[in-house]
Design a protein around this motif. Structure first.
Motif: not given
Length: 571
Positions: A250-253, A191-196, A210-211, A186-187
């Protein structure tokens, strides 16, 4: 003619057409089939053993293992889902007015790409790719690319055109020393990207990085833990999960706030005990965690909001009154593993899942691993005022309705168990949608009520109901009783908590698709199971076993058309 609306005598003709459909699928190329001479030329090339999906509306090969009348026609079945081995929903994305879903098919070498414009009719646009494990589809608008991230953050990109078919490898973003797999991406706020990634360290653990970019060579750094779960709130006393599988963050629900986040994951491990008795086998069920995303992107779950995505992997507890145990036999996993969601227009959040047969977990003796696999019907997700996840079958499924519906009501139901259910005259078939409302006027807590489907009005039926026994607070449990549904290997009861006080009204939204029964009760508790009924089990009824008080039922039933990508399509 479709069997959902035919008599047993007429079904024999349909069955011959079904077998003919399967026979004609092993033919030569489409150009031979649809030349100027027409379909007559098929007879000249019957012995060419090239499998195609030209005839029968795209019905995939090989022949399904169920009896013909048990083959689903509404639930889409990706061709690679018929293959043996575990599957999952590897990723999902809405882009350019199309829904893209990646079906994970490990034994076939990767992901199979499916597209739909309406969430009902699906088409294959790519054979299994080399993408490994589960992952994520992410739209990077700045680069004009869609990025597919698979195991260990191996990345592929495709221009964000309409079909996403021009994939190329861009390498690995980072390597987790914890052996990460199944990334969720997710962003973040900066504004960086994150990954898990799900890490195999003995329990559910999400390792976060993060990157600045989703391209190879970007500087990705380790952040810490996104989320960790050492316990289970669904089955008290159950050992901690072995690992998270196919997670998504995720968010946005709909119904949430700016700080609301959801962590969706499957929990996987060895069954140690069920009902207080030592057991062996594998559990694999999906659940929602609802909570808050902190400023450093870590996730804090409100554990009182934990809930199963679908309770079909659980049975009523034999040790705890009103509780639930993990199903350890009769195909323990049904809709258990590996759903994914996609954001959609106007803040929409749609979930896709894999309905498996239980064989891949070793808990279905006598049934092969290549039977009974399908997409679940898509569901819209939202949050209730209390913060719990709500689920609804997507409204696009209404386009499958053939008629305006048959409305039936029965008043004052009592003293009637499921075996003697009152017929709902005019609602019958094996390819149905049923919307039922129960008006409850009960004081007894030692009874149940609901619907029977796929009944022969004698010894065979599947009961979809609410059980109040031993539940003092009248919250009850939703269940699907497969004890009399056809096969001894199916014979059990799958159940989950109703989640809210019973109140005076209970709603059930049921889809019956030949060998699949799926229900959402009060837009909250979902159950989806496989059954294997006889050819003449077509009837629907209502029951209420309570002897103190009554239940009124109002139901409307719809005959359904076939969807396009099914194992059996119109020839």
């Amino acid at each position: 003619m479709r069997w959902a609306e035919s008599t047993p005598a007429a079904r024999s003709t349909d069955r011959r057409m079904f077998l003919k459909c399967l026979f004609f699928k092993k033919v030569s190329t489409a150009t031979s089939l649809f030349s100027s001479v027409g379909k007559v030329r098929i007879m000249n090339i019957l012995f060419v053993s090239v499998v195609t999906t030209v005839l029968c509306g795209g019905a995939p090969s090989p022949a399904p293992p169920q009896e013909p009348w048990q083959v689903p026609r509404v639930h889409a079945t990706p061709p690679c889902f018929i293959a043996s081995g575990p599957h999952d929903i590897a990723g999902a994305l809405f882009l350019h007015d199309q829904w893209h879903v990646m079906a994970g098919c490990w034994s076939k070498g990767g992901w199979q790409h499916m597209i739909s414009t309406d969430l009902v009719h699906w088409r294959v646009v790519g054979e299994p790719s080399s993408f490994g494990g589960s992952g994520e589809l992410v739209h990077d608008e700045e680069l004009g690319l869609v990025v597919a991230l698979a195991n260990n953050l191996d990345a592929w990109t495709s221009p964000d055109d309409s079909n996403l078919t021009a994939w190329k490898s861009v390498g690995r973003l980072y390597t987790s020393p914890l052996g990460g797999q199944d990334p969720t991406v997710w962003r973040g706020r900066n504004n960086n990207w994150f990954a898990a990634t799900a890490s195999k360290i003995g329990h559910g653990y999400e390792d976060m990085w993060t990157g600045p970019s989703l391209q190879q060579g970007a500087n990705w750094t380790h952040v810490g833990r996104l989320f960790e779960d050492l316990s289970s709130t669904l089955v008290p006393g159950h050992p901690s999960t072995k690992e998270f599988v196919t997670p998504q963050y995720f968010d946005g629900i709909p119904g949430g706030t700016d700080s609301t986040s959801v962590f969706l994951t499957s929990k996987y491990g060895n069954i140690v005990e069920s009902g207080g008795i030592p057991r062996t086998g594998i559990y694999n069920y999906a659940m929602f965690y609802v909570g808050t995303s902190l400023s450093n992107e870590t996730f804090v779950a409100n554990r009182s909001l934990d809930q199963a995505v679908d309770w079909s992997c659980f049975v009523p507890s034999t040790a705890t009154a009103g509780g639930f145990d993990l199903a350890y036999k009769n195909g323990g996993t049904q809709f258990g593993c590996c759903p994914k969601t996609s954001a959609g227009p106007n803040g929409r959040r749609v979930m896709f899942g894999w309905l498996q047969n239980g064989a891949s977990d070793g808990n279905m003796p006598g049934r092969g691993p290549d039977t009974d696999n399908a997409f679940t019907l898509p569901r819209d997700l939202s949050l209730s005022p209390t913060g719990h996840i709500l689920q609804r079958f997507v409204p696009e499924l209404q386009t499958l309705r053939k008629t305006s519906g048959q409305h039936v009501s029965h008043f004052g139901l009592s003293h009637t168990d499921a075996a003697a259910a009152v017929p709902l005259i005019g609602i019958n078939g094996s390819q149905l949608e049923i919307e039922a409302t129960f008006l409850v006027n009960l004081t007894s807590t030692q009874c149940d009520f609901g619907l029977t489907v796929l009944s022969n009005q004698a010894t065979e039926f599947t009961a979809v109901g609410i059980n109040l026994s031993s539940v003092a607070d009248m919250k009850g449990a939703a269940y699907i009783d497969r004890t009399h549904s056809g096969l001894p290997s199916d014979a059990d009861v799958r159940a989950g908590p109703l989640g809210t006080s019973l109140g005076s009204t209970v709603t059930m939204h049921v889809f019956v698709d030949h060998s699949i029964v799926s229900v959402i009760v009060n837009n909250a508790t979902a159950l989806t199971v496989w059954v294997h009924p006889g050819e003449q089990s077509l009837f629907v009824g209502a029951y209420c076993s309570c002897d103190v008080g009554t239940v009124d039922v109002s139901a409307i039933g719809y005959q359904l058309r076939n969807s396009v990508l099914t194992r059996y399509s119109d020839c």
